[in-house]
Design a protein around this motif. Structure first.
Motif, PDB file in Angstrom:
ATOM      1  N   ARG A   1       9.028  30.101 107.547  1.00  0.00           N
ATOM      2  CA  ARG A   1       9.959  30.650 105.771  1.00  0.00           C
ATOM      3  C   ARG A   1       8.903  31.051 105.166  1.00  0.00           C
ATOM      4  O   ARG A   1       7.859  30.723 104.602  1.00  0.00           O
ATOM      5  N   LEU A   2       9.729  32.661 104.434  1.00  0.00           N
ATOM      6  CA  LEU A   2       8.648  33.372 103.949  1.00  0.00           C
ATOM      7  C   LEU A   2       9.756  34.512 102.541  1.00  0.00           C
ATOM      8  O   LEU A   2      10.785  34.339 103.856  1.00  0.00           O
ATOM      9  N   TYR A   3      10.159  34.063 101.809  1.00  0.00           N
ATOM     10  CA  TYR A   3      10.524  34.816 100.754  1.00  0.00           C
ATOM     11  C   TYR A   3       9.741  35.763  99.609  1.00  0.00           C
ATOM     12  O   TYR A   3       8.655  35.833  99.696  1.00  0.00           O
ATOM     13  N   TRP A   4      10.623  36.503  99.112  1.00  0.00           N
ATOM     14  CA  TRP A   4      10.396  37.916  98.723  1.00  0.00           C
ATOM     15  C   TRP A   4      11.064  37.445  97.240  1.00  0.00           C
ATOM     16  O   TRP A   4      11.719  37.612  97.124  1.00  0.00           O
ATOM     17  N   TYR A   5      10.263  38.048  95.725  1.00  0.00           N
ATOM     18  CA  TYR A   5      10.611  37.552  95.411  1.00  0.00           C
ATOM     19  C   TYR A   5      10.571  38.849  94.294  1.00  0.00           C
ATOM     20  O   TYR A   5       8.881  39.377  94.408  1.00  0.00           O
ATOM     21  N   ARG A   6      10.847  39.285  93.403  1.00  0.00           N
ATOM     22  CA  ARG A   6      10.731  40.247  92.291  1.00  0.00           C
ATOM     23  C   ARG A   6      10.943  39.916  91.066  1.00  0.00           C
ATOM     24  O   ARG A   6      11.646  38.668  89.967  1.00  0.00           O
ATOM     25  N   GLN A   7       9.786  39.939  90.383  1.00  0.00           N
ATOM     26  CA  GLN A   7       9.704  39.660  88.904  1.00  0.00           C
ATOM     27  C   GLN A   7       9.956  40.705  87.442  1.00  0.00           C
ATOM     28  O   GLN A   7       8.821  41.731  88.082  1.00  0.00           O
ATOM     29  N   ASP A   8      10.050  41.250  86.627  1.00  0.00           N
ATOM     30  CA  ASP A   8      10.600  42.128  85.542  1.00  0.00           C
ATOM     31  C   ASP A   8      10.070  41.897  84.750  1.00  0.00           C
ATOM     32  O   ASP A   8       9.383  40.176  84.262  1.00  0.00           O
ATOM     33  N   PRO A   9       8.674  42.288  83.782  1.00  0.00           N
ATOM     34  CA  PRO A   9       7.889  42.309  82.873  1.00  0.00           C
ATOM     35  C   PRO A   9       9.122  41.157  81.781  1.00  0.00           C
ATOM     36  O   PRO A   9       9.767  41.621  81.301  1.00  0.00           O
ATOM     37  N   GLY A  10       7.942  39.175  81.257  1.00  0.00           N
ATOM     38  CA  GLY A  10       9.105  38.757  80.427  1.00  0.00           C
ATOM     39  C   GLY A  10      10.314  38.562  81.549  1.00  0.00           C
ATOM     40  O   GLY A  10      10.868  38.463  80.002  1.00  0.00           O
ATOM     41  N   LYS A  11      10.580  38.379  82.382  1.00  0.00           N
ATOM     42  CA  LYS A  11      12.245  38.149  82.873  1.00  0.00           C
ATOM     43  C   LYS A  11      11.666  37.084  84.137  1.00  0.00           C
ATOM     44  O   LYS A  11      10.086  36.716  84.418  1.00  0.00           O
TER      45      LYS A  11
ATOM     46  N   LEU B   1      12.901  50.840  90.948  1.00  0.00           N
ATOM     47  CA  LEU B   1      11.765  49.352  91.187  1.00  0.00           C
ATOM     48  C   LEU B   1      10.302  49.029  91.088  1.00  0.00           C
ATOM     49  O   LEU B   1       9.598  48.132  91.165  1.00  0.00           O
ATOM     50  N   SER B   2       9.750  49.913  89.486  1.00  0.00           N
ATOM     51  CA  SER B   2       8.566  49.185  89.265  1.00  0.00           C
ATOM     52  C   SER B   2       8.798  48.169  89.051  1.00  0.00           C
ATOM     53  O   SER B   2      10.081  47.419  88.036  1.00  0.00           O
ATOM     54  N   ALA B   3       8.075  47.474  89.447  1.00  0.00           N
ATOM     55  CA  ALA B   3       8.263  45.268  89.212  1.00  0.00           C
ATOM     56  C   ALA B   3       6.617  44.721  89.563  1.00  0.00           C
ATOM     57  O   ALA B   3       6.285  45.482  90.751  1.00  0.00           O
ATOM     58  N   THR B   4       6.658  43.232  89.739  1.00  0.00           N
ATOM     59  CA  THR B   4       5.972  42.067  89.846  1.00  0.00           C
ATOM     60  C   THR B   4       6.746  41.945  91.744  1.00  0.00           C
ATOM     61  O   THR B   4       8.029  40.802  91.365  1.00  0.00           O
ATOM     62  N   TYR B   5       5.851  42.104  92.679  1.00  0.00           N
ATOM     63  CA  TYR B   5       6.424  41.496  93.806  1.00  0.00           C
ATOM     64  C   TYR B   5       5.440  40.298  94.319  1.00  0.00           C
ATOM     65  O   TYR B   5       4.540  40.634  94.748  1.00  0.00           O
TER      66      TYR B   5
END
Lengths: 115, 114
Positions: free
Chosen positions: B31-41, B83-87
């Motif tokens: 089980r593997l998951y990918w997430y995206r996080q925008d700054p401060g979110k 697409l700029s974000a932290t993954y």
């Protein structure tokens, strides 16, 4: 409707104070978590509850005490706050343990600053 | 103890280019998951990968899972600024049975420049 909501979003407090963060989910999930994200953005599990029962308690100071009054709520109480507690705390929920899909849904985070 | 390693940790790309982010983990998991996080979110779920060979695509992003190699990739095609974000990749560490908690990689901060 917000699926996982936590309050407050921002919390600034002095060292030594006691504070609480509340979390509620309306997804019907059985499992809820608290994660801590430090200043380097590293995410680490703190606690996991399944149906109000504590499942995981990682190496977290006992100043941190989670409380789950029902399976839709998981609150985090912190005693005697220290400077090092400053971080963003995320609540999350997922389907029941044993589910194939353990995808976690996250709240918006609580940025805690201890001064 | 399960370790989840992402690389690179920082990625600066030009718009229109392709690139791949890698996620290696140290113990058996399906089980593997990918997430995206925008700054401060908060973290936004991108992909759920639940079996060996799973491949999921959404827009310019495609994720895959090789459980034998303990490797997942997130491929970016023709990058755009949005697409700029932290993954983050995250792994459920209990093969076949789960306690549900996810172990996260350190994140890949992606910056897409014109």
């Amino acid at each position: 409707d917000t699926a996982v909501s936590q309050t407050p979003k921002y919390l600034v407090t002095q060292m030594g104070n006691d504070k609480s963060i509340k979390c509620e989910q309306n997804l019907g999930h059985d499992t809820m978590y608290w994660y801590k994200q430090d200043s380097k953005k590293f995410l680490k599990i703190m606690f996991s509850y399944n149906n109000k029962e504590l499942i995981i308690n990682e190496t977290v100071p006992n100043r941190f005490s989670p409380k789950s009054p029902d399976k839709a709520h998981l609150n985090l109480h912190i005693n005697s706050l220290e400077l090092g507690d400053s971080a963003v705390y995320f609540c999350a929920s997922s389907q029941a343990l044993g589910a194939m899909n353990t995808e976690a849904f996250f709240g918006q985070g609580t940025r805690l600053t201890v001064v | 103890e399960l370790k989840v390693e992402q690389n690179p940790l920082f990625l600066s790309m030009q718009e229109g280019k392709n690139y791949t982010i890698y996620c290696n983990y140290s113990t058996t998991s399906d089980r593997l998951y990918w997430y995206r996080q925008d700054p401060g979110k908060s973290l936004e779920s991108l992909f759920v990968l639940l079996s060996n060979g799973a491949v999921k695509q959404e827009g310019r992003l495609m994720a895959s899972l090789d459980t034998k190699a303990r490797l997942s990739t997130l491929h970016i095609t023709a990058a755009v600024h949005d697409l700029s974000a932290t993954y983050f990749c995250a792994v459920d560490p209990y093969y076949g049975g789960s306690q549900g908690n996810l172990i996260f990689g350190k994140g890949t901060k992606l910056s897409v420049k014109p």
